[in-house]
Design an enzyme around this catalytic site. Structure first.
Site, short mmCIF file in Angstrom:
data_model
loop_
_atom_site.label_atom_id
_atom_site.label_comp_id
_atom_site.label_asym_id
_atom_site.label_seq_id
_atom_site.Cartn_x
_atom_site.Cartn_y
_atom_site.Cartn_z
N GLY A 70 0.83 -1.21 0.00
CA GLY A 70 0.00 0.00 0.00
C GLY A 70 0.85 1.25 0.00
N ASN A 71 0.23 2.38 0.20
CA ASN A 71 0.94 3.66 0.27
C ASN A 71 0.20 4.59 1.23
OD1 ASN A 71 -0.90 5.56 -1.27
ND2 ASN A 71 -0.69 3.89 -2.75
N PRO A 72 0.82 5.69 1.63
CA PRO A 72 0.21 6.50 2.71
C PRO A 72 -0.87 7.49 2.27
CG PRO A 72 2.49 7.18 2.32
CD PRO A 72 2.16 6.19 1.26
N SER A 73 -1.41 7.36 1.08
CA SER A 73 -2.45 8.33 0.68
C SER A 73 -3.67 8.20 1.60
CB SER A 73 -2.87 8.06 -0.77
OG SER A 73 -4.04 8.80 -1.06
N ALA B 264 -3.47 7.59 -5.31
CA ALA B 264 -2.12 7.04 -5.46
C ALA B 264 -2.32 5.54 -5.73
CB ALA B 264 -1.31 7.28 -4.21
#
Ligand code: PMT
Length: 393
Positions: free
Chosen positions: A208-211, A274
């Site tokens: 995942g990513n921090p968006s 993102a």
């Protein structure tokens, strides 16, 4: 829009009352004549003197001692209003307004005005969720009051939940909307994506990513407030905004499917999400045991949603960059055949992922790049939509 408008700001007894001073300041700076009315309990949290200092105008807190200016009759304020804003609004004032009581300056003003009334609740989560408060809010809504929903977050009690006063930008947008604010996207259909996609590794792990989704939600809400019909395709868990069609997704493949479907009737696609560029080639059905000494994941590319989407509509992309920000964003503009790209400077801690502010440069196919200072995501959203309105013409 606010120049020479009379805005009555009703402040009630919530810990969020201090934020009303900033709201009064923003309204005054925008050219409004801000008349503050307060309940007795609001004066326990913030002094009338502070509000008087900010607005440069007398403040009315006691209905039996109106200031000279409003002494002719104590409903004169209500009659002079272009808009009335109750921020913060406690459960108590909401109940009084719903019942039609008028035993303090705030409830009296609301009962006596014919101007639109905006209510921005702020209270303990249990009080907000209590069915009686919800019924009272529903009654106010049914009578045409505009409710600016509170936000989820840490409350004064230390608990987490829905009950924090909405962002001041949202309250400002509601005020402008009530004053006949710009409806320059009326009749337009916008598709907005938000949040970070997640690609499963096994039932408990993902890439995942921090968006957070904040930028996409700000865009969707700003577009809604400007009259657009908005579909928000979201991989974020932020609370569902009102008046917007929300399509929850998790993975890039799901987001692609939802985008392809939604753009069929769209005038513009704005991709603030993102999206993961890679996903595991296979997803383990059972939890991978950590007894293994090491783990190698074989990754494959996800679809380029924005690059591959078909149809005739305006395309706006985002680029979160740390180096060669403008050059890299321009490459994406060309490669994905976009009309506009929003380059985020993520080297600034106050910009990009997770935070409430953003520092961006708007880059079109033609014309000069527009570098904007650090501003709230809502303000950035409105700047992007100004460009979208221009491009849609
Ligand atoms: O959600 P927040 O916490 O508020 O943070 C906002 C944000 C930083 C996530 C957002 O403003 C942002 O910059 N999003 C784009 C992140 C990024 O760098 O995307 P990208 O360079 O990988 O992709 C460029 C564009 O193509 C983006 O519009 C993206 O949505 C899109 N894309 C990317 C990959 C992919 N497989 N499909 C796509 O459509």
């Amino acid at each position: 829009m606010l120049t020479n408008k009379t805005v009555i700001l009703g402040i009630t007894g919530s810990i969020a009352a201090y934020k009303a001073a900033e709201l009064a300041s923003k309204l005054t700076q925008a050219g409004a004549k801000v008349e503050v009315v307060m309940t007795g309990s609001a004066t326990e949290f913030i002094t009338p003197l502070t509000l008087r200092g900010v607005t440069g105008r007398p403040v009315v807190a006691d209905m039996f001692e109106p200031t000279l200016e409003w002494s002719i009759e104590h409903v004169a304020l209500a009659e002079a209003a272009d808009v009335v804003v109750i921020a913060p609004a406690t459960a108590n004032i909401i109940a009084k307004m719903a019942a039609g009581l008028a035993d303090d300056m705030v409830s009296l003003t609301v009962l006596a005005t014919k101007a639109p009334v905006i209510v921005a609740p702020a209270m303990n989560v249990n009080m907000f969720e209590n069915p009686v408060t919800q019924e009272n809010l529903a009654r106010l809504k049914a009578r045409g009051f505009i409710i600016v929903d509170p936000e989820y977050g840490r409350l004064a009690s230390g608990a987490k939940g829905k009950g924090r006063l909405a962002e001041l930008d949202k309250i400002m947008a509601a005020i402008e909307g009530a004053l006949g604010g710009s409806a320059d996207l009326a009749g337009k259909r916008l598709v907005v994506t938000a949040g970070g996609t997640r690609e499963r590794i096994d039932p408990v792990r993902y890439i995942g990513n921090p968006s957070s989704g904040k930028m996409g939600y700000a865009l969707a809400e700003a577009a809604r407030d400007r009259g657009a019909k908005v579909t928000l395709i979201t991989a974020s868990s932020l609370p569902q905004p009102e008046g917007i069609t929300v399509v929850p997704v998790e993975t890039a493949a799901q987001m692609k499917q939802a985008v392809d479907r939604a753009v069929a009737k769209a005038d513009a696609l704005l991709m603030a999400a993102a999206v993961a560029d890679y996903k595991p080639r296979t997803v383990s059905r059972s939890k991978i045991k950590k007894a293994r000494p090491g783990l190698t994941l074989k990754l494959v590319r996800t679809p380029d949603i924005l690059g591959e989407v078909k149809g005739k509509f305006l395309r706006v992309g985002f680029a979160a960059e740390s180096d060669n920000i403008i050059a890299n964003a321009k490459k994406k503009l060309v490669k994905k055949n976009l009309d506009l790209i929003v380059a985020n400077d993520i080297t600034d801690k106050k910009s990009g992922f997770g935070v409430d502010t953003n520092k961006v440069t708007l880059i079109g196919k033609q014309g000069k790049d527009e570098s904007l200072p650090l501003m709230s995501k809502r303000e950035v959203a409105d700047k992007i939509l100004d460009r979208v309105v221009g491009l849609l013409k």
